[in-house]
Write a protein that holds these residues in place. Sequence first.
Motif: not given
Length: 405
Positions: A91-109
């Motif tokens: 579950a912790t690994g999933a939280f990390l991936v979700s956070g990375a996707l949010i960062v990606a959404a900010g970097l890649v409009p």
Amino acid sequence: MAGRLQPVLAGVVTALVGFASSFTVVLAGLRAVGADTEQAASGLLALCVACGLAATWLGLRHRVPMSVAWSTPGAALLVATGPVPGGWPAATGAFLVSGALIVAAGLVPPLGRAVAAIPKPIAGAMLAGVLLPLCVAPVRALVEVPRLAGPVVVAWLLLHRYARPWAVPGALVVAVAAIASTSSGAGLGAVGLRPVVELTPPSWNVPVLVGLALPLFLVTMAAQNVPGTAVLVGYGYRPPLTAALRTTGVASLLAAPAGGHAVNLAAITAALAAGPDAHPDPDRRWIASVTAGVGLALLGLGAGAATALVAIAPPVLIEAVAGLALLGALATALTSAVTSAVAEPERREAAVVTFVVTASGVTLLGVGGAFWGLVAGCLMLLLFRRRRRAQPDPVPDAEPVLSRR
């Protein structure tokens, strides 16, 4: 003097309401996916501090009242998902991936726009299906523990009628009083009352990443970041969405090892800091969001006590308080699912399928119902679209021609 204190007081209220109205949802979600009591307390503390840091940075940097909160719908998703293969580290690994996707959404409009492009009926139905299991908990509590749940529901109803922002905090106070009157407090020894940080090395599990990380990212974006932005736009602001996504995504990444599931723009409490009650001058309301961030970080110091309270309470009572906190979100999700599909009947059936599959809680190939609900709804949309394109054009009626002769 009063004008200077107004945004500060608004920020304090925002922090109190935001924490008290949904921390039970967070704890229930973290426990559902495998956290023990100390890990859940650590996750709540990490979320409070991460939200506080993100809100303070965004407010000071952009002078816009961007309130930051944990993902309440995301926590409800954790409850609906339940135990995952690989347990808490997965579950912790999933939280990390979700956070990375949010960062990606900010970097890649385009990624952020793609999430926003998910049809509203499908997104609303998926969120409604996620929220439904918790929202029926007050009914179950009234049947299973009526002496405890009855006063909680009555307090919520009265405050919802006369002081709506305080309805859930008020219900929580009544629940605490009910628990204190019926419990010896012996369970408090199981959890330390001091702040605790429990770091968990993540593990990577493909079914969990597909069934938890991806839906958590989608729910956080569709149910928190997009509506949170809309609230700010409604009050006349032009929030820097990409910067907000990068900041909240990084905050999510920092909180994940300690048990935090997701950090995002506030949607439910955003109006408390961005509205005219925070300050008559829109250019001064950012003080309210910064104060709310600082206040939420300080409230995180009580995460151990909050977790201890939950540990000695009947689980159904805590779920009932969480369900009351989510009724408004459920109503919004259902409205989005239904009204957006009125003009397009083919989307209505797709929304119903999405809702039913998600609410079923089915797990297939280790992947939870939220993902399959989204897949089923999109397949329904594709099916109806192809069928509509395959239908031949109607043959013109010859009767009007004959009648003109």
